[in-house]
Enzyme design. Structure first.
Site, PDB file in Angstrom:
ATOM      1  N   CYS A 288       0.792  -1.234   0.000  1.00  0.00           N
ATOM      2  CA  CYS A 288       0.000   0.000   0.000  1.00  0.00           C
ATOM      3  C   CYS A 288       0.825   1.286   0.000  1.00  0.00           C
ATOM      4  CB  CYS A 288      -0.944   0.004   1.195  1.00  0.00           C
ATOM      5  SG  CYS A 288      -2.226  -1.270   1.112  1.00  0.00           S
TER       6      CYS A 288
ATOM      7  N   SER B  19      13.350  -0.562   4.383  1.00  0.00           N
ATOM      8  CA  SER B  19      12.630  -1.606   5.098  1.00  0.00           C
ATOM      9  C   SER B  19      11.977  -2.550   4.095  1.00  0.00           C
ATOM     10  CB  SER B  19      11.549  -0.987   5.996  1.00  0.00           C
ATOM     11  OG  SER B  19      10.489  -0.473   5.206  1.00  0.00           O
TER      12      SER B  19
END
Length: 339
Positions: free
Chosen positions: A156, A192
């Site tokens: 997302c 990340s």
């Protein structure tokens, strides 16, 4: 008397402005996919931590869902019972999509990864299952080749940044899909596995030269000289840091969830586009407006709009009794055809 140059102005673009357009697209596509008798889709959301950012994200998601005709079912559970509760939601025909708010086990990231894999592929609205991630990194757009009727889901927040770049017309619509960032140089500060690395891969797969920066150093993501490779390649840039990347970058994307972190404004290229996707402000707002041509201070509301976009795509991927209607079948196959 010499004339003075007109003062440079920086456009500040809010996430709300961009989210409205996406949500209108979501509602229109949902109506086409479901037909006139479609039920209100349900998103099951699991909160198993007390992270303030996760709680805020859940609150925003609830409001956006309810404002746009979706049911938001927030389930606060003990983390030790989370796997069992997700499995129940996987088997529940009334649940169309599942989101889990991370981190749950911050001291054990592999456990969080295990939880991600617990969510059924057909309900993974976040695109964090292995199959979705594999497709993203390998630049594969569909789950069912060669039929190519079921679209893969993208994470997302990275997808939200892509949609923002499209809105800002950083993507060159004249070029072929997949090459529309050709010639653009970008820096993504965060690597990340949830946000920064997927974002760097998406941008590189669309043709950009991307410097991915974290505390261990800099990596270069490209599709090779002249966009020769079907998917991105990664190279370490030994000894490089922000001082090397930022002056080269047309776009700077900051996403470090540390309140004290600031992108050094003096290194940002004059006229660059600056986007902050962290829960903290990675740019000095007043200072960056003196340097950037466009500044996007947050992406949260676009991320939630993308979450609903992903949910509609999951619904489009599912066959149902109503699909005897050829118009609905066609709408499902064309849902969000742009990727």
């Amino acid at each position: 008397m010499a004339s003075q140059a007109a003062p440079k102005t920086c456009k500040v673009i809010t996430a709300e402005t961009m989210a409205k357009r996406l949500l209108a697209e979501v509602k229109e596509t949902l109506a086409k996919v479901q037909g006139p008798d479609g039920s209100q889709p349900t998103l099951a959301a699991f909160l198993a931590n007390e992270d303030p950012a996760a709680v805020k994200y859940a609150e925003w998601s609830k409001k956006t869902c309810e404002d746009n005709g979706f049911t938001f079912d927030l389930r606060s559970v003990d983390k030790e019972m989370l796997e069992e509760e997700i499995m129940k939601a996987n088997d529940d025909d009334e649940v169309d999509g599942i989101i889990v708010y991370y981190p749950i086990f911050p001291q054990n990231p592999s456990h969080d990864k295990y939880v991600q894999e617990t969510v059924d592929l057909s309900k993974d609205v976040e695109g964090m299952s292995h199959k979705h991630l594999h497709n993203m990194y390998h630049n594969v757009r569909f789950l069912d080749p060669p039929e190519n009727k079921k679209k893969s889901i993208l994470p997302c927040t990275p997808l939200a940044v892509v949609k923002i770049l499209e809105h800002l017309q950083i993507y060159n619509a004249i070029l072929a899909p997949g090459n529309r960032l050709f010639g653009k140089t970008m820096t993504v500060i965060n690597r990340s596995e949830v946000n920064g690395r997927p974002l760097a891969a998406l941008l590189a797969n669309d043709g950009a030269t991307v410097y991915s920066v974290d505390i261990t150093g800099v990596q270069l993501f490209t599709r090779g000289q002249g966009i020769k490779h079907p998917r991105h390649q990664v190279q370490d840039r030994e000894g490089w840091g922000l001082k090397d990347c930022l002056p080269l970058s047309d776009v700077v994307i900051g996403g470090v969830p540390v309140e004290s972190f600031k992108v050094p404004t003096e290194l940002i290229r004059e006229g660059a586009v600056c986007i902050n996707f962290s829960s903290y402000k990675n740019f000095d707002g007043p200072a960056v407006k003196e340097k950037a041509s466009i500044y996007v201070p947050s992406v949260g509301k676009v991320t939630i709009a993308v979450l609903l976009r992903n949910l509609v795509r999951l619904i489009a991927n599912h066959p149902s009794k109503g699909d005897v209607d050829k118009g609905i079948v066609q709408a499902k196959s064309e849902a969000f055809a742009d990727g």
